[in-house]
Write a protein that holds these residues in place. Sequence first.
Motif, PDB file in Angstrom:
ATOM      1  N   ILE A  16       0.861  -1.177   0.000  1.00  0.00           N
ATOM      2  CA  ILE A  16       0.000   0.000   0.000  1.00  0.00           C
ATOM      3  C   ILE A  16       0.899   1.229   0.000  1.00  0.00           C
ATOM      4  O   ILE A  16       1.740   1.391   0.881  1.00  0.00           O
ATOM      5  N   VAL A  17       0.707   2.049  -1.025  1.00  0.00           N
ATOM      6  CA  VAL A  17       1.545   3.228  -1.203  1.00  0.00           C
ATOM      7  C   VAL A  17       0.654   4.463  -1.198  1.00  0.00           C
ATOM      8  O   VAL A  17      -0.388   4.492  -1.854  1.00  0.00           O
ATOM      9  N   SER A  18       1.087   5.458  -0.434  1.00  0.00           N
ATOM     10  CA  SER A  18       0.348   6.727  -0.415  1.00  0.00           C
ATOM     11  C   SER A  18       1.221   7.797  -1.054  1.00  0.00           C
ATOM     12  O   SER A  18       2.373   7.547  -1.414  1.00  0.00           O
ATOM     13  N   SER A  19       0.688   8.989  -1.156  1.00  0.00           N
ATOM     14  CA  SER A  19       1.476  10.093  -1.712  1.00  0.00           C
ATOM     15  C   SER A  19       2.667  10.449  -0.821  1.00  0.00           C
ATOM     16  O   SER A  19       3.597  11.100  -1.260  1.00  0.00           O
ATOM     17  N   ASN A  20       2.654   9.963   0.428  1.00  0.00           N
ATOM     18  CA  ASN A  20       3.760  10.189   1.368  1.00  0.00           C
ATOM     19  C   ASN A  20       4.784   9.065   1.337  1.00  0.00           C
ATOM     20  O   ASN A  20       5.819   9.151   1.976  1.00  0.00           O
ATOM     21  N   GLY A  21       4.480   7.959   0.654  1.00  0.00           N
ATOM     22  CA  GLY A  21       5.404   6.827   0.600  1.00  0.00           C
ATOM     23  C   GLY A  21       4.694   5.530   0.922  1.00  0.00           C
ATOM     24  O   GLY A  21       3.462   5.459   0.977  1.00  0.00           O
ATOM     25  N   ILE A  22       5.478   4.477   1.155  1.00  0.00           N
ATOM     26  CA  ILE A  22       4.943   3.154   1.468  1.00  0.00           C
ATOM     27  C   ILE A  22       4.403   3.153   2.891  1.00  0.00           C
ATOM     28  O   ILE A  22       5.066   3.613   3.816  1.00  0.00           O
ATOM     29  N   THR A  23       3.197   2.617   3.069  1.00  0.00           N
ATOM     30  CA  THR A  23       2.614   2.615   4.408  1.00  0.00           C
ATOM     31  C   THR A  23       2.564   1.234   5.048  1.00  0.00           C
ATOM     32  O   THR A  23       2.806   1.110   6.231  1.00  0.00           O
TER      33      THR A  23
ATOM     34  N   ASN B 138      -5.751   8.836  -0.836  1.00  0.00           N
ATOM     35  CA  ASN B 138      -4.478   9.031  -1.544  1.00  0.00           C
ATOM     36  C   ASN B 138      -3.611   7.765  -1.512  1.00  0.00           C
ATOM     37  O   ASN B 138      -2.388   7.848  -1.537  1.00  0.00           O
ATOM     38  N   GLU B 139      -4.239   6.574  -1.468  1.00  0.00           N
ATOM     39  CA  GLU B 139      -3.502   5.317  -1.439  1.00  0.00           C
ATOM     40  C   GLU B 139      -3.798   4.475  -2.677  1.00  0.00           C
ATOM     41  O   GLU B 139      -4.901   4.535  -3.228  1.00  0.00           O
ATOM     42  N   VAL B 140      -2.801   3.685  -3.068  1.00  0.00           N
ATOM     43  CA  VAL B 140      -2.975   2.693  -4.132  1.00  0.00           C
ATOM     44  C   VAL B 140      -2.372   1.387  -3.641  1.00  0.00           C
ATOM     45  O   VAL B 140      -1.456   1.379  -2.821  1.00  0.00           O
ATOM     46  N   ALA B 141      -2.896   0.267  -4.156  1.00  0.00           N
ATOM     47  CA  ALA B 141      -2.371  -1.050  -3.794  1.00  0.00           C
ATOM     48  C   ALA B 141      -1.611  -1.603  -4.994  1.00  0.00           C
ATOM     49  O   ALA B 141      -2.108  -1.586  -6.122  1.00  0.00           O
ATOM     50  N   VAL B 142      -0.401  -2.077  -4.738  1.00  0.00           N
ATOM     51  CA  VAL B 142       0.427  -2.662  -5.790  1.00  0.00           C
ATOM     52  C   VAL B 142       0.582  -4.140  -5.463  1.00  0.00           C
ATOM     53  O   VAL B 142       1.077  -4.493  -4.383  1.00  0.00           O
ATOM     54  N   GLY B 143       0.130  -5.016  -6.399  1.00  0.00           N
ATOM     55  CA  GLY B 143       0.265  -6.455  -6.181  1.00  0.00           C
ATOM     56  C   GLY B 143       1.734  -6.855  -6.180  1.00  0.00           C
ATOM     57  O   GLY B 143       2.511  -6.427  -7.038  1.00  0.00           O
ATOM     58  N   ILE B 144       2.114  -7.673  -5.209  1.00  0.00           N
ATOM     59  CA  ILE B 144       3.517  -8.075  -5.044  1.00  0.00           C
ATOM     60  C   ILE B 144       3.598  -9.588  -4.863  1.00  0.00           C
ATOM     61  O   ILE B 144       2.834 -10.174  -4.087  1.00  0.00           O
ATOM     62  N   SER B 145       4.543 -10.219  -5.571  1.00  0.00           N
ATOM     63  CA  SER B 145       4.941 -11.604  -5.305  1.00  0.00           C
ATOM     64  C   SER B 145       6.392 -11.527  -4.870  1.00  0.00           C
ATOM     65  O   SER B 145       7.249 -11.013  -5.592  1.00  0.00           O
ATOM     66  N   LEU B 146       6.679 -12.025  -3.693  1.00  0.00           N
ATOM     67  CA  LEU B 146       8.011 -11.897  -3.105  1.00  0.00           C
ATOM     68  C   LEU B 146       8.539 -13.275  -2.752  1.00  0.00           C
ATOM     69  O   LEU B 146       7.850 -14.053  -2.087  1.00  0.00           O
ATOM     70  N   GLU B 147       9.736 -13.606  -3.225  1.00  0.00           N
ATOM     71  CA  GLU B 147      10.386 -14.864  -2.877  1.00  0.00           C
ATOM     72  C   GLU B 147      11.679 -14.549  -2.140  1.00  0.00           C
ATOM     73  O   GLU B 147      12.540 -13.845  -2.664  1.00  0.00           O
TER      74      GLU B 147
END
Length: 89
Positions: free
Chosen positions: A8-15, A27-36
Amino acid sequence: MKLKGYLIVSSNGITKFAKKYPNLGRNEVAVGISLELPDRLFERPQLNATIIIPDSAVLPYEITADVHNEIEHALASVEGIDIKLTVSA
């Protein structure tokens, strides 16, 4: 370790990071992440040391009279201390 979720990223940075699609603020957007990540990343390192003391580092059992006198002189130069040094076999 494999993780899937949303950053979750806002205009202020990663939350934060969420496993399920989150409710978002204005002011938030969700970015799908796959992390290994490798499992070794979470292991504590094990420290090992090998200490070798060579025979040449061992002091002789015999102290000469000259060394005895130097030790006695050095100790006598310290003020406020009375020390009697005796060397015996």
